[in-house]
Design a protein around this motif. Structure first.
Motif, PDB file in Angstrom:
ATOM      1  N   ALA A  55       0.837  -1.206   0.000  1.00 55.26           N
ATOM      2  CA  ALA A  55       0.000   0.000   0.000  1.00 55.26           C
ATOM      3  C   ALA A  55       0.869   1.252   0.000  1.00 55.26           C
ATOM      4  O   ALA A  55       0.601   2.211  -0.746  1.00 55.26           O
ATOM      5  N   LEU A  56       1.927   1.256   0.808  1.00 51.77           N
ATOM      6  CA  LEU A  56       2.828   2.413   0.844  1.00 51.77           C
ATOM      7  C   LEU A  56       3.565   2.592  -0.480  1.00 51.77           C
ATOM      8  O   LEU A  56       3.774   3.727  -0.936  1.00 51.77           O
ATOM      9  N   LEU A  57       3.945   1.479  -1.110  1.00 53.66           N
ATOM     10  CA  LEU A  57       4.605   1.566  -2.414  1.00 53.66           C
ATOM     11  C   LEU A  57       3.662   2.152  -3.461  1.00 53.66           C
ATOM     12  O   LEU A  57       4.060   3.026  -4.240  1.00 53.66           O
ATOM     13  N   TYR A  58       2.414   1.714  -3.465  1.00 56.15           N
ATOM     14  CA  TYR A  58       1.439   2.242  -4.423  1.00 56.15           C
ATOM     15  C   TYR A  58       1.189   3.732  -4.192  1.00 56.15           C
ATOM     16  O   TYR A  58       1.191   4.524  -5.143  1.00 56.15           O
ATOM     17  N   ILE A  59       1.035   4.131  -2.943  1.00 52.89           N
ATOM     18  CA  ILE A  59       0.816   5.544  -2.633  1.00 52.89           C
ATOM     19  C   ILE A  59       2.041   6.368  -3.038  1.00 52.89           C
ATOM     20  O   ILE A  59       1.917   7.442  -3.627  1.00 52.89           O
ATOM     21  N   GLY A  60       3.221   5.857  -2.738  1.00 48.16           N
ATOM     22  CA  GLY A  60       4.444   6.566  -3.103  1.00 48.16           C
ATOM     23  C   GLY A  60       4.619   6.703  -4.610  1.00 48.16           C
ATOM     24  O   GLY A  60       5.010   7.761  -5.105  1.00 48.16           O
ATOM     25  N   LEU A  61       4.313   5.644  -5.356  1.00 44.96           N
ATOM     26  CA  LEU A  61       4.451   5.709  -6.812  1.00 44.96           C
ATOM     27  C   LEU A  61       3.439   6.668  -7.431  1.00 44.96           C
ATOM     28  O   LEU A  61       3.773   7.402  -8.372  1.00 44.96           O
ATOM     29  N   THR A  62       2.221   6.690  -6.919  1.00 42.43           N
ATOM     30  CA  THR A  62       1.240   7.628  -7.469  1.00 42.43           C
ATOM     31  C   THR A  62       1.619   9.068  -7.139  1.00 42.43           C
ATOM     32  O   THR A  62       1.453   9.955  -7.978  1.00 42.43           O
ATOM     33  N   LYS A  63       2.134   9.316  -5.933  1.00 37.87           N
ATOM     34  CA  LYS A  63       2.582  10.670  -5.577  1.00 37.87           C
ATOM     35  C   LYS A  63       3.774  11.085  -6.435  1.00 37.87           C
ATOM     36  O   LYS A  63       3.876  12.226  -6.876  1.00 37.87           O
ATOM     37  N   PHE A  64       4.693  10.144  -6.688  1.00 34.81           N
ATOM     38  CA  PHE A  64       5.844  10.437  -7.533  1.00 34.81           C
ATOM     39  C   PHE A  64       5.412  10.727  -8.964  1.00 34.81           C
ATOM     40  O   PHE A  64       5.962  11.612  -9.615  1.00 34.81           O
ATOM     41  N   PHE A  65       4.425  10.001  -9.472  1.00 31.84           N
ATOM     42  CA  PHE A  65       3.957  10.225 -10.831  1.00 31.84           C
ATOM     43  C   PHE A  65       3.272  11.584 -10.965  1.00 31.84           C
ATOM     44  O   PHE A  65       3.413  12.268 -11.977  1.00 31.84           O
ATOM     45  N   GLN A  66       2.580  12.003  -9.928  1.00 29.46           N
ATOM     46  CA  GLN A  66       1.914  13.309  -9.971  1.00 29.46           C
ATOM     47  C   GLN A  66       2.904  14.459  -9.834  1.00 29.46           C
ATOM     48  O   GLN A  66       2.666  15.548 -10.339  1.00 29.46           O
ATOM     49  N   ASN A  67       4.025  14.224  -9.151  1.00 24.52           N
ATOM     50  CA  ASN A  67       5.000  15.277  -8.888  1.00 24.52           C
ATOM     51  C   ASN A  67       6.414  14.746  -9.142  1.00 24.52           C
ATOM     52  O   ASN A  67       7.167  14.518  -8.195  1.00 24.52           O
ATOM     53  N   PRO A  68       6.838  14.548 -10.402  1.00 21.84           N
ATOM     54  CA  PRO A  68       8.125  13.889 -10.668  1.00 21.84           C
ATOM     55  C   PRO A  68       9.351  14.737 -10.377  1.00 21.84           C
ATOM     56  O   PRO A  68      10.461  14.220 -10.386  1.00 21.84           O
ATOM     57  N   GLN A  69       9.202  16.026 -10.102  1.00 23.97           N
ATOM     58  CA  GLN A  69      10.380  16.851  -9.846  1.00 23.97           C
ATOM     59  C   GLN A  69      10.950  16.642  -8.451  1.00 23.97           C
ATOM     60  O   GLN A  69      11.919  17.285  -8.088  1.00 23.97           O
ATOM     61  N   TRP A  70      10.393  15.745  -7.659  1.00 27.40           N
ATOM     62  CA  TRP A  70      10.938  15.442  -6.333  1.00 27.40           C
ATOM     63  C   TRP A  70      12.354  14.876  -6.416  1.00 27.40           C
ATOM     64  O   TRP A  70      13.167  15.095  -5.533  1.00 27.40           O
ATOM     65  N   LEU A  71      12.658  14.138  -7.466  1.00 27.51           N
ATOM     66  CA  LEU A  71      13.982  13.541  -7.601  1.00 27.51           C
ATOM     67  C   LEU A  71      14.912  14.366  -8.480  1.00 27.51           C
ATOM     68  O   LEU A  71      15.979  13.912  -8.852  1.00 27.51           O
ATOM     69  N   HIS A  72      14.526  15.572  -8.818  1.00 36.79           N
ATOM     70  CA  HIS A  72      15.344  16.430  -9.672  1.00 36.79           C
ATOM     71  C   HIS A  72      16.248  17.281  -8.790  1.00 36.79           C
ATOM     72  O   HIS A  72      15.809  18.244  -8.177  1.00 36.79           O
ATOM     73  N   PHE A  73      17.526  16.903  -8.720  1.00 37.71           N
ATOM     74  CA  PHE A  73      18.467  17.594  -7.846  1.00 37.71           C
ATOM     75  C   PHE A  73      19.432  18.493  -8.613  1.00 37.71           C
ATOM     76  O   PHE A  73      19.819  19.536  -8.126  1.00 37.71           O
ATOM     77  N   ALA A  74      19.855  18.082  -9.786  1.00 40.93           N
ATOM     78  CA  ALA A  74      20.882  18.807 -10.523  1.00 40.93           C
ATOM     79  C   ALA A  74      20.263  19.920 -11.368  1.00 40.93           C
ATOM     80  O   ALA A  74      19.109  19.848 -11.763  1.00 40.93           O
ATOM     81  N   LYS A  75      21.072  20.924 -11.643  1.00 45.79           N
ATOM     82  CA  LYS A  75      20.639  21.989 -12.535  1.00 45.79           C
ATOM     83  C   LYS A  75      20.698  21.490 -13.974  1.00 45.79           C
ATOM     84  O   LYS A  75      21.565  20.697 -14.332  1.00 45.79           O
TER      85      LYS A  75
END
Length: 92
Positions: A55-75
């Motif tokens: 359940a946590l994996l599914y919630i995390g993947l849907t949140k990541f898909f809605q907001n993919p810039q969470w893993l964008h660190f570099a310029k």
């Protein structure tokens, strides 16, 4: 009589259960692995932990898909653009 809407977003990504194909495949691999864990080590605590983890994996993947810039660190662009060759040699 039922009315059906015309699907106009045919050029957008295919989405299954709110996830794109690659993330859906990742979710299904996790579900199959959790089923194997449940089968080979049967216990009520393990079953509850696996259900919560899925359940946590599914919630995390849907949140990541809605907001993919969470893993964008570099310029995206460098500070300066130059044609000069860069070497590790020091001439001074």
């Amino acid at each position: 009589m039922k009315k059906y809407e015309v699907y106009k977003n045919i050029r957008k990504r295919a989405i299954i259960f709110g996830l794109p194909i690659s993330l859906f495949v990742l979710m299904m691999i996790a579900v199959i692995a959790s089923l194997l864990i449940i089968i080979f080590s049967f216990g009520i605590g393990i079953i509850i932990c696996v259900i919560i983890a899925n359940a946590l994996l599914y919630i995390g993947l849907t949140k990541f898909f809605q907001n993919p810039q969470w893993l964008h660190f570099a310029k995206v662009f460098p500070k300066s653009i130059s044609n000069k060759k860069t070497t590790a040699l020091n001439y001074e």
